[in-house]
Write an enzyme that holds these catalytic residues in place. Structure first.
Site, mmCIF file in Angstrom:
data_model
loop_
_atom_site.group_PDB
_atom_site.id
_atom_site.type_symbol
_atom_site.label_atom_id
_atom_site.label_comp_id
_atom_site.label_asym_id
_atom_site.label_seq_id
_atom_site.Cartn_x
_atom_site.Cartn_y
_atom_site.Cartn_z
ATOM 1 N N PRO A 118 34.905 73.028 53.014
ATOM 2 C CA PRO A 118 33.789 72.361 53.706
ATOM 3 C C PRO A 118 33.451 73.078 54.999
ATOM 4 O O PRO A 118 34.342 73.450 55.770
ATOM 5 C CB PRO A 118 34.337 70.959 53.962
ATOM 6 C CG PRO A 118 35.319 70.738 52.865
ATOM 7 C CD PRO A 118 35.948 72.081 52.606
ATOM 8 N N CYS A 119 32.166 73.282 55.233
ATOM 9 C CA CYS A 119 31.754 74.196 56.296
ATOM 10 C C CYS A 119 31.397 73.515 57.607
ATOM 11 O O CYS A 119 31.160 74.196 58.594
ATOM 12 C CB CYS A 119 30.571 75.035 55.820
ATOM 13 S SG CYS A 119 29.113 74.044 55.418
ATOM 14 N N GLN A 120 31.361 72.181 57.659
ATOM 15 C CA GLN A 120 30.930 71.529 58.900
ATOM 16 C C GLN A 120 31.812 71.917 60.076
ATOM 17 O O GLN A 120 31.360 72.012 61.212
ATOM 18 C CB GLN A 120 30.937 70.009 58.731
ATOM 19 C CG GLN A 120 29.877 69.488 57.782
ATOM 20 C CD GLN A 120 30.365 69.434 56.347
ATOM 21 O OE1 GLN A 120 31.324 70.116 55.994
ATOM 22 N NE2 GLN A 120 29.719 68.630 55.530
#
Length: 420
Positions: A118-120
């Site tokens: 996940p890139c957040q």
């Protein structure tokens, strides 16, 4: 060739590899709705291969339930989707399930590992809102779980996708650690920032694509040609029925597919329009949408928050985030970047038709991401938008998969030549 997809989301990256003939060993995804989407897509491919697409079409038309759809699919196919969080507590069980899948396919080798955590945690906006620059966010360290799969299955090559912010998080120290542990796992790596628009996606979307290969194998990072074209965003919108806010109009298109839609496999003659769903909007927001569309149509200027009459403003902040309202301009070659925020509101993705005064529908957003119309997203509308915004565009993924396949096949040919 086969692959494992980690942090798979709705399967945009996987979709590209499947189109190039790769066979999935497993998809691992913690979000329940995204995992359901992966299962439904697996059902689609199984039924397509076995002459059962009429069953899939009946599901799209709400004539049968999802359980009835799955009953027509080999259970081993559906079991390749694992709705699990990858953690120290779950990883051994995940390995066991993957081993069983490999055994069912009568192989012990994994050719390619794909996916991206996940890139957040690495996003610039995310870091701006976190006084600790996300250093305490556990999502920062999911790449360590990714590397455990490299150590366990030793794929010939892997593709790791993420936002550009991963390169600078922690003043670059985080990415240095990523490179170090991948090196210790036995892989040479290279990372480049690639734009989805290079691959025929009608969207500007910059992502880090890191490719790694087993040391000493002579593999390498492929070069990608820039896709030049004369298509416009209107080519993915013009055949869609007009919608009013909160309306759904499925099953019947408004026009024949454009050359772009046909050429890139987004819409074919036997497709059924589904999930053309618009979110509701209040009159206040629609007034602003009208201003944004008029300003673009007349002046080719983007609406700034300070351009909005004071009586229509709901935020006191007039110094930051001034582009809160943005039209998806149909007369440009590319849309601006589609992100998961579209699940929260549609202000940044206003449909260009002033007669509709709404944000993009689920299907229109999926098209901007280059998902085919036969790709069905499970869950409520918000979950659909989240899955779409987080995905790797399938057209981009397919181009990457094509190059990976060529590299691996050339290596096999060289090995054969040396053995003769």
């Amino acid at each position: 060739m086969n692959f494992i997809d980690l942090f798979a989301g709705a399967g945009g990256l996987s979709e590209g590899f499947i189109r190039q003939g790769f066979e999935p060993v497993a998809h691992i995804e913690m979000d329940a709705y995204a995992a359901q989407t992966l299962k439904t897509r697996a059902a689609y491919y199984y039924l397509k291969e076995n002459g059962g697409l009429d069953v899939y079409h009946r599901y799209l038309k709400n004539l049968i339930t999802r359980d009835e759809l799955y009953q027509e699919v080999d259970s081993k196919v559906l079991k390749t989707v694992l709705n699990r969080e990858i953690s120290n507590q779950s990883i051994d069980e995940i390995f066991q399930t993957i081993d069983e899948s490999l055994e069912n396919k009568q192989t012990s080798a994994v050719d390619v590992l794909i996916g991206g955590p996940p890139c957040q945690a690495y996003s610039l906006v995310g870091r701006a809102r976190d006084p600790y620059n996300k250093e305490h966010d556990p999502r920062n360290y999911l790449y360590q779980q990714y590397v455990k799969f490299l150590e366990k299955y030793k794929p010939k090559l892997f593709v790791f996708e993420n936002v550009p912010g991963i390169l600078t998080a922690g003043k670059g120290k985080l990415f240095e650690d990523v490179k170090r542990i991948m090196d210790e796992a036995g892989y040479d790596i290279e990372a480049r920032i690639l734009d989805a628009s290079m691959f025929g996606v009608l969207q500007k979307r910059r992502r880090v694509i890191l490719i790694g290969w087993v040391k000493g194998t002579g593999l390498f990072y492929p070069d990608f040609d820039n896709y030049n074209h004369k298509y416009l965003v209107s080519d993915i919108l013009n055949d869609m029925p007009a919608l009013q806010p909160g309306e759904t109009r499925d099953f019947i298109y408004n026009a024949y597919p454009s050359d772009y839609l046909r050429k890139h496999g987004i819409r074919s003659d036997d497709d059924i329009l589904v999930q053309h769903i618009s979110r509701p909007h209040n009159d206040h927001d629609r007034e602003i949408y009208k201003l944004a569309i008029e300003q673009w149509d007349k002046e080719k200027k983007r609406l700034k928050y300070t351009d909005i009459p004071e009586k229509n403003r709901t935020h006191k902040n007039i110094t930051a985030f001034l582009d809160r309202f943005k039209v998806v301009a149909r007369d440009l070659s590319y849309s601006h970047t589609m992100v998961a925020h579209i699940a929260k509101d549609g202000h940044y993705y206003i449909h260009p038709d002033i007669k509709q005064l709404r944000s993009l529908s689920v299907r229109e957003a999926a098209r901007i991401q280059s998902f085919p119309d036969n790709f069905f997203f499970e869950g409520p509308r918000t979950a659909m938008f989240t899955q779409i915004g987080n995905a790797v565009p399938p057209l981009m993924a397919e181009s990457i998969a094509e190059k990976i396949l060529q590299i691996l096949e050339n290596r096999i040919e060289r090995q054969i030549e040396l053995s003769i």
